[in-house]
Design an enzyme around this catalytic site. Structure first.
Site, mmCIF file in Angstrom:
data_model
loop_
_atom_site.group_PDB
_atom_site.id
_atom_site.type_symbol
_atom_site.label_atom_id
_atom_site.label_comp_id
_atom_site.label_asym_id
_atom_site.label_seq_id
_atom_site.Cartn_x
_atom_site.Cartn_y
_atom_site.Cartn_z
ATOM 1 C CG ASN A 30 -1.684 1.226 1.452
ATOM 2 O OD1 ASN A 30 -1.798 2.054 0.544
ATOM 3 N ND2 ASN A 30 -2.264 1.389 2.642
ATOM 4 C CE LYS B 104 -0.078 3.317 4.705
ATOM 5 N NZ LYS B 104 0.047 3.420 6.157
ATOM 6 C CG HIS C 245 -5.698 2.241 5.301
ATOM 7 N ND1 HIS C 245 -5.205 3.190 6.170
ATOM 8 C CD2 HIS C 245 -4.726 1.310 5.166
ATOM 9 C CE1 HIS C 245 -3.980 2.853 6.536
ATOM 10 N NE2 HIS C 245 -3.664 1.709 5.939
ATOM 11 C CD GLU D 266 -2.672 5.748 6.768
ATOM 12 O OE1 GLU D 266 -2.655 5.773 5.527
ATOM 13 O OE2 GLU D 266 -1.785 5.183 7.442
ATOM 14 C CD GLU E 238 -3.598 -2.315 7.388
ATOM 15 O OE1 GLU E 238 -2.470 -2.525 6.931
ATOM 16 O OE2 GLU E 238 -4.252 -1.313 7.090
ATOM 17 N N GLY F 36 2.612 2.307 10.686
ATOM 18 C CA GLY F 36 3.598 3.377 10.513
ATOM 19 C C GLY F 36 4.334 3.770 11.789
ATOM 20 C CB SER G 215 5.309 -1.747 11.907
ATOM 21 O OG SER G 215 4.947 -0.400 12.128
HETATM 22 P P1 PGA Z 1 2.915 0.286 7.553
HETATM 23 O O1 PGA Z 1 1.446 0.539 6.915
HETATM 24 O O2 PGA Z 1 3.410 -1.016 7.001
HETATM 25 O O3 PGA Z 1 3.728 1.459 7.115
HETATM 26 O O4 PGA Z 1 2.734 0.235 9.040
HETATM 27 C C1 PGA Z 1 0.551 -0.526 6.735
HETATM 28 C C2 PGA Z 1 -0.763 -0.008 6.202
HETATM 29 O O5 PGA Z 1 -1.175 1.097 6.604
HETATM 30 O O6 PGA Z 1 -1.418 -0.654 5.375
#
Ligand code: PGA
Length: 255
Positions: free
Chosen positions: A9, A11, A97, A99, A169, A175, A215
């Site tokens: 992903n 982003k 997601h 976010e 998640e 992140g 992560s």
């Molecule tokens: P990350 O993001 O691997 O940077 O933690 C995962 C995601 O948001 O899908």
């Protein structure tokens, strides 16, 4: 047998040159990958899906979107419909997601509408769910996850949609560099699988992929994906460089 899915992903990262060079560099290195065992996916910006699809056309690399509109068409400035995505043969779409839930106030009901649009246009959905740190600390992870599942899949029969992907998640792991331990993640994945079994029966529950996200990196993918109910990863930061993404693909391929 479920395949392992390694999904990147991106982003709001990678402009045109970076996105196209990434795929051009990655593709020849996927030559030895057994597609019966592993599925490799990338979700770039909407802008570059078409170009990356064209670059990847003779390969097994799947290209998808990071979101989709809940509306079919019309006066919805800035939105991208499932029909538009289908018109460029977009392979999959991430919805819900954290976010999007946090910065755009997306509810489970809205995510369900998006899911319906993807089903209508035969685009494979990745439905994201997960608890915040406060919810985990309050000991209500299970209630939160069950509410998200019940809301996103309300009145839906997934037995006809076994290719739907669920991504667990934990919001506190996205992140942040903090990863759920394999045991913590497996506990939630097993709970999701048992919810699927009670709603749709074991055949459907066993067919549906449940990915972990938060992560995930080359140094933890093996221990996470070796768990019985973790079928791969939705990877943000570590999917942005060809080297680290490819290293994760190679590790997953050996599991
Ligand atoms: P990350 O993001 O691997 O940077 O933690 C995962 C995601 O948001 O899908």
């Amino acid at each position: 047998m479920r395949k392992i899915i390694v999904a990147g992903n991106w982003k709001m990262n990678h402009c045109y040159n970076e996105a196209t060079s990434f795929v051009k560099e990655l593709l020849p290195q996927l030559a030895g990958i057994n597609e019966a065992k592993i599925e490799i996916m990338i979700a770039p910006s909407f802008l570059f899906i078409d170009q990356l699809k064209k670059l990847a056309q003779d390969s097994t690399l799947l290209i998808g979107s990071q979101d989709v509109s809940s509306q079919a068409q019309g006066a919805f400035t800035g939105e991208v419909s499932a029909q538009m995505l289908a018109s460029i043969n977009c392979d999959f779409a991430i919805i819900g997601h954290s976010e999007r839930r946090e910065y755009h106030n997306e509810s489970n009901e809205l995510i369900k509408e998006k899911l319906n649009k993807l089903f209508e246009h035969k685009i494979r959905p990745i439905v994201c769910i997960g608890e915040t740190d406060k919810e985990r600390e309050a000991g209500i992870t299970e209630q939160v996850i069950l509410k998200q599942l019940a809301g996103c899949f309300a009145n839906m029969d997934l037995s006809g949609h076994q290719d739907v992907i669920i991504a667990y998640e934990p919001v506190w792991a996205i992140g942040t560099g903090k990863t759920a331990t394999p045991e913590m993640a497996e506990e939630v994945h097993a709970m999701i699988r048992s919810w699927l079994t009670s709603e749709y029966g074991s055949e459907t529950a066993e067919a549906i992929h449940i990915l972990y996200g938060g992560s995930m990196k080359a140094n933890n993918i093996e221990s996470l994906v070796s768990q019985p109910n973790i079928d791969g990863g939705l990877i943000g930061g570590a999917s942005l460089k060809v080297d680290s993404y490819l290293e994760m693909i190679k590790i997953a391929h050996k599991i």
